[in-house]
Design a protein around this motif. Structure first.
Motif, PDB file in Angstrom:
ATOM      1  N   GLY A  81       8.848  -5.806   7.806  1.00  0.00           N
ATOM      2  CA  GLY A  81       8.772  -5.701   6.353  1.00  0.00           C
ATOM      3  C   GLY A  81       7.430  -6.136   5.814  1.00  0.00           C
ATOM      4  O   GLY A  81       6.858  -5.488   4.915  1.00  0.00           O
ATOM      5  N   THR A  82       6.867  -7.228   6.361  1.00  0.00           N
ATOM      6  CA  THR A  82       5.555  -7.684   5.890  1.00  0.00           C
ATOM      7  C   THR A  82       4.476  -6.666   6.230  1.00  0.00           C
ATOM      8  O   THR A  82       3.562  -6.421   5.442  1.00  0.00           O
ATOM      9  CB  THR A  82       5.193  -9.047   6.510  1.00  0.00           C
ATOM     10  OG1 THR A  82       5.051  -8.905   7.919  1.00  0.00           O
ATOM     11  CG2 THR A  82       6.260 -10.076   6.225  1.00  0.00           C
ATOM     12  N   ALA A  83       4.600  -6.054   7.410  1.00  0.00           N
ATOM     13  CA  ALA A  83       3.646  -5.007   7.776  1.00  0.00           C
ATOM     14  C   ALA A  83       3.767  -3.812   6.834  1.00  0.00           C
ATOM     15  O   ALA A  83       2.768  -3.159   6.509  1.00  0.00           O
ATOM     16  CB  ALA A  83       3.881  -4.569   9.220  1.00  0.00           C
ATOM     17  N   GLY A  84       5.001  -3.530   6.382  1.00  0.00           N
ATOM     18  CA  GLY A  84       5.194  -2.447   5.418  1.00  0.00           C
ATOM     19  C   GLY A  84       4.482  -2.722   4.105  1.00  0.00           C
ATOM     20  O   GLY A  84       3.857  -1.823   3.521  1.00  0.00           O
ATOM     21  N   PHE A  85       4.548  -3.977   3.618  1.00  0.00           N
ATOM     22  CA  PHE A  85       3.810  -4.343   2.406  1.00  0.00           C
ATOM     23  C   PHE A  85       2.309  -4.135   2.613  1.00  0.00           C
ATOM     24  O   PHE A  85       1.619  -3.566   1.761  1.00  0.00           O
ATOM     25  CB  PHE A  85       4.076  -5.808   2.046  1.00  0.00           C
ATOM     26  CG  PHE A  85       5.385  -6.055   1.355  1.00  0.00           C
ATOM     27  CD1 PHE A  85       5.720  -5.385   0.188  1.00  0.00           C
ATOM     28  CD2 PHE A  85       6.285  -6.982   1.871  1.00  0.00           C
ATOM     29  CE1 PHE A  85       6.928  -5.625  -0.448  1.00  0.00           C
ATOM     30  CE2 PHE A  85       7.492  -7.226   1.245  1.00  0.00           C
ATOM     31  CZ  PHE A  85       7.816  -6.549   0.082  1.00  0.00           C
ATOM     32  N   ALA A  86       1.793  -4.631   3.743  1.00  0.00           N
ATOM     33  CA  ALA A  86       0.360  -4.515   4.009  1.00  0.00           C
ATOM     34  C   ALA A  86      -0.062  -3.053   4.162  1.00  0.00           C
ATOM     35  O   ALA A  86      -1.153  -2.664   3.716  1.00  0.00           O
ATOM     36  CB  ALA A  86       0.000  -5.307   5.267  1.00  0.00           C
ATOM     37  N   LEU A  87       0.799  -2.235   4.773  1.00  0.00           N
ATOM     38  CA  LEU A  87       0.475  -0.820   4.940  1.00  0.00           C
ATOM     39  C   LEU A  87       0.461  -0.111   3.589  1.00  0.00           C
ATOM     40  O   LEU A  87      -0.392   0.752   3.325  1.00  0.00           O
ATOM     41  CB  LEU A  87       1.488  -0.163   5.876  1.00  0.00           C
ATOM     42  CG  LEU A  87       1.210   1.290   6.268  1.00  0.00           C
ATOM     43  CD1 LEU A  87      -0.136   1.409   6.971  1.00  0.00           C
ATOM     44  CD2 LEU A  87       2.323   1.820   7.164  1.00  0.00           C
ATOM     45  N   ALA A  88       1.387  -0.474   2.699  1.00  0.00           N
ATOM     46  CA  ALA A  88       1.386   0.105   1.356  1.00  0.00           C
ATOM     47  C   ALA A  88       0.107  -0.271   0.607  1.00  0.00           C
ATOM     48  O   ALA A  88      -0.480   0.555  -0.114  1.00  0.00           O
ATOM     49  CB  ALA A  88       2.618  -0.379   0.583  1.00  0.00           C
ATOM     50  N   ALA A  89      -0.350  -1.521   0.790  1.00  0.00           N
ATOM     51  CA  ALA A  89      -1.616  -1.935   0.171  1.00  0.00           C
ATOM     52  C   ALA A  89      -2.772  -1.113   0.726  1.00  0.00           C
ATOM     53  O   ALA A  89      -3.663  -0.681  -0.014  1.00  0.00           O
ATOM     54  CB  ALA A  89      -1.846  -3.421   0.421  1.00  0.00           C
ATOM     55  N   ALA A  90      -2.764  -0.893   2.049  1.00  0.00           N
ATOM     56  CA  ALA A  90      -3.833  -0.108   2.661  1.00  0.00           C
ATOM     57  C   ALA A  90      -3.845   1.323   2.144  1.00  0.00           C
ATOM     58  O   ALA A  90      -4.911   1.931   1.973  1.00  0.00           O
ATOM     59  CB  ALA A  90      -3.678  -0.125   4.180  1.00  0.00           C
ATOM     60  N   CYS A  91      -2.668   1.872   1.887  1.00  0.00           N
ATOM     61  CA  CYS A  91      -2.604   3.244   1.373  1.00  0.00           C
ATOM     62  C   CYS A  91      -3.195   3.358  -0.033  1.00  0.00           C
ATOM     63  O   CYS A  91      -3.620   4.446  -0.449  1.00  0.00           O
ATOM     64  CB  CYS A  91      -1.158   3.731   1.375  1.00  0.00           C
ATOM     65  SG  CYS A  91      -0.489   4.019   3.035  1.00  0.00           S
ATOM     66  N   LEU A  92      -3.212   2.259  -0.771  1.00  0.00           N
ATOM     67  CA  LEU A  92      -3.853   2.257  -2.089  1.00  0.00           C
ATOM     68  C   LEU A  92      -5.361   2.067  -2.008  1.00  0.00           C
ATOM     69  O   LEU A  92      -6.072   2.327  -2.984  1.00  0.00           O
ATOM     70  CB  LEU A  92      -3.260   1.139  -2.960  1.00  0.00           C
ATOM     71  CG  LEU A  92      -1.902   1.386  -3.597  1.00  0.00           C
ATOM     72  CD1 LEU A  92      -1.446   0.135  -4.344  1.00  0.00           C
ATOM     73  CD2 LEU A  92      -1.962   2.569  -4.558  1.00  0.00           C
ATOM     74  N   SER A  93      -5.838   1.575  -0.874  1.00  0.00           N
ATOM     75  CA  SER A  93      -7.259   1.227  -0.780  1.00  0.00           C
ATOM     76  C   SER A  93      -8.213   2.403  -0.991  1.00  0.00           C
ATOM     77  O   SER A  93      -9.286   2.215  -1.576  1.00  0.00           O
ATOM     78  CB  SER A  93      -7.545   0.551   0.563  1.00  0.00           C
ATOM     79  OG  SER A  93      -7.272   1.408   1.655  1.00  0.00           O
ATOM     80  N   PRO A  94      -7.894   3.651  -0.546  1.00  0.00           N
ATOM     81  CA  PRO A  94      -8.826   4.746  -0.852  1.00  0.00           C
ATOM     82  C   PRO A  94      -9.000   4.969  -2.355  1.00  0.00           C
ATOM     83  O   PRO A  94     -10.105   5.275  -2.818  1.00  0.00           O
ATOM     84  CB  PRO A  94      -8.178   5.963  -0.176  1.00  0.00           C
ATOM     85  CG  PRO A  94      -7.328   5.385   0.912  1.00  0.00           C
ATOM     86  CD  PRO A  94      -6.805   4.098   0.357  1.00  0.00           C
ATOM     87  N   LEU A  95      -7.922   4.814  -3.114  1.00  0.00           N
ATOM     88  CA  LEU A  95      -8.025   4.957  -4.565  1.00  0.00           C
ATOM     89  C   LEU A  95      -8.901   3.850  -5.144  1.00  0.00           C
ATOM     90  O   LEU A  95      -9.744   4.099  -6.000  1.00  0.00           O
ATOM     91  CB  LEU A  95      -6.633   4.916  -5.189  1.00  0.00           C
ATOM     92  CG  LEU A  95      -6.570   4.928  -6.725  1.00  0.00           C
ATOM     93  CD1 LEU A  95      -7.193   6.209  -7.284  1.00  0.00           C
ATOM     94  CD2 LEU A  95      -5.121   4.789  -7.199  1.00  0.00           C
ATOM     95  N   VAL A  96      -8.718   2.623  -4.659  1.00  0.00           N
ATOM     96  CA  VAL A  96      -9.521   1.503  -5.139  1.00  0.00           C
ATOM     97  C   VAL A  96     -10.989   1.715  -4.801  1.00  0.00           C
ATOM     98  O   VAL A  96     -11.878   1.500  -5.636  1.00  0.00           O
ATOM     99  CB  VAL A  96      -9.015   0.185  -4.530  1.00  0.00           C
ATOM    100  CG1 VAL A  96      -9.958  -0.965  -4.861  1.00  0.00           C
ATOM    101  CG2 VAL A  96      -7.611  -0.124  -5.023  1.00  0.00           C
ATOM    102  N   ALA A  97     -11.258   2.151  -3.574  1.00  0.00           N
ATOM    103  CA  ALA A  97     -12.640   2.320  -3.136  1.00  0.00           C
ATOM    104  C   ALA A  97     -13.351   3.446  -3.872  1.00  0.00           C
ATOM    105  O   ALA A  97     -14.568   3.391  -4.087  1.00  0.00           O
ATOM    106  CB  ALA A  97     -12.679   2.584  -1.628  1.00  0.00           C
TER     107      ALA A  97
END
Length: 425
Positions: free
Chosen positions: A377-393
């Protein structure tokens, strides 16, 4: 790598500003421990102790944007001293409260949390004024790395004082540390001449002031941080649960220290790198680093010793501080210079919300399927954050390139060439 840090710390006043800004935040990681022992000693209930400790967290989250806006509009030294006075008084009352009046601790903790001195907002808003270019990247990496140390030293300090003198003494000592740190940071800001916030930019014709939450880039950063912190906070809970299953709760602190040590090393290395930080790579490295733990923890696997997992934890931690540094720097670029304090106030709220989400969700997953399910579950949270990173960048400030305001112009000097802060009387 060391050359980058030498150049950074050669900047005037930077070492003092960084030291005192971190000292003002040292108590944060240890305060929940001291408050928990204090209230549990009154009531015999850890649930009630968590309610009071959670009240401080709720107050901190609610007051984050307000403290940030004040930091954008008021002299920073006066704001730090005033908020430290109220925050310190609230905690002093909490420490001296009779156990029979424990119920007063709940509203008192919420109100006190609102007045947490905004050292992090002021510091993170200040770095783009003090540094620019590669030095700014090193600055954010150094801060993220050293903040990992705070979350090791703070709890250790609290545990030592509580163990020696009890919960009241623990709260009192951490209160003194917070007030001394805030006053010291105020002194450092005044000495460096950075007490006055930057003037607001002239609004474009016909454009009205909008909430920062209406900015897509800022909102994406906050959402990414919420998910990322939820994932990182969940790992700590998983380590505690696993240690309890092993019958050795002491393993939890040691395993979390290994995880933090990986983050420290990664942050130091990232701070010495040249070129812009690659946020997307760092974010996905943070998420992917958690995945091997799923197959190493029960019920999937039962390793003979938790120390066999320690190297994996160390490697998993390497990308944490670099990712946090990159996303924090990104928020500083996206927010207007005169509203950075408010932006970092919202970041405090997002991080607090992430921790609040992680605790019950990870706990439910552990109860349902064991610690391996919790780490998934914690990895799922971190993966969801990573999926947002291209938009942030990819997001840029509306109508402009990222902010590059550097150090202020040379200030007039007084007799014998002594620097005189522009706001000195």
């Amino acid at each position: 790598m060391l050359q980058s840090y030498r150049r950074l710390f050669a900047l005037p006043h930077l070492k003092s500003l960084l030291f005192w800004s971190l000292t003002a935040r040292l108590h944060i990681g240890g305060m929940p421990i001291a408050v928990t022992f204090l209230v549990a000693g009154w009531t015999g209930s850890y649930a009630l102790a968590g309610l009071v400790s959670g009240g401080l967290t709720v107050g901190t989250a609610l007051g984050g944007p307000v403290r940030g806006r004040l930091a954008d509009r008021r002299p920073a030294d006066r704001l730090l001293v005033a908020s430290a006075a109220v925050y310190g008084a609230g905690l002093a009352v909490l420490a001296l409260l009779p156990g029979s009046l424990w119920w007063l601790a709940v509203p008192l903790s919420v109100v006190t949390g609102v007045f947490l001195p905004p050292a992090s907002q002021i510091a993170r808003s200040l770095w783009p004024r003090v540094t620019s270019g590669p030095a700014r990247q090193t600055m954010y990496a150094a801060e993220a790395t050293l903040q990992e140390l705070l979350f090791i030293i703070g709890p250790l300090l609290a545990a030592a004082v509580v163990g020696a003198a009890g919960g009241r003494a623990g709260v009192a000592v951490l209160t003194a540390v917070s007030c001394i740190g805030a006053v010291g940071f105020a002194w450092a800001l005044r000495r460096a001449g950075y007490t006055v916030p930057p003037p607001p930019a002239a609004p474009a014709p016909g454009r009205v002031r909008r909430s920062l939450l209406a900015d897509r880039g800022v909102l994406a950063v906050l959402a990414m941080c919420l998910l990322l912190v939820a994932g990182l906070g969940g790992v700590d809970l998983v380590m505690v649960a696993w240690s309890r299953e092993l019958g050795s709760p002491g393993y939890a602190g040691l395993l979390m220290a290994v995880y933090a040590a990986g983050s420290l090393v990664g942050g130091l290395v990232a701070g010495g790198m040249s070129g812009p930080p690659r946020l997307v790579r760092r974010a996905f490295a943070t998420a992917v680093g958690m995945l091997p733990l799923i197959v190493l923890l029960p019920p999937v696997a039962h390793v003979p010793s938790p120390w066999l997992v320690a190297p994996v934890l160390f490697v998993a931690g390497l990308a944490i501080a670099p990712t946090l540094a990159a996303v924090t720097e990104r928020l500083g670029d996206l927010a207007p210079a005169h509203r950075r304090g408010e932006a970092f106030g919202w970041l405090t709220t997002a991080n607090t919300a992430g921790i609040s989400v992680a605790a019950p969700m990870t706990g439910w997953l552990i109860d349902a399927g064991g610690v391996a399910t919790g780490i998934a579950g914690t990895a799922g949270f971190a993966l969801a954050a990573a999926c947002l990173s291209p938009l942030v960048a990819a997001t840029r400030p509306a109508g402009s390139a990222p902010a590059t305001d550097g150090p202020p112009p040379a200030e007039p000097t007084g007799p014998a060439g002594s620097a005189r802060p522009p706001d000195a009387p």
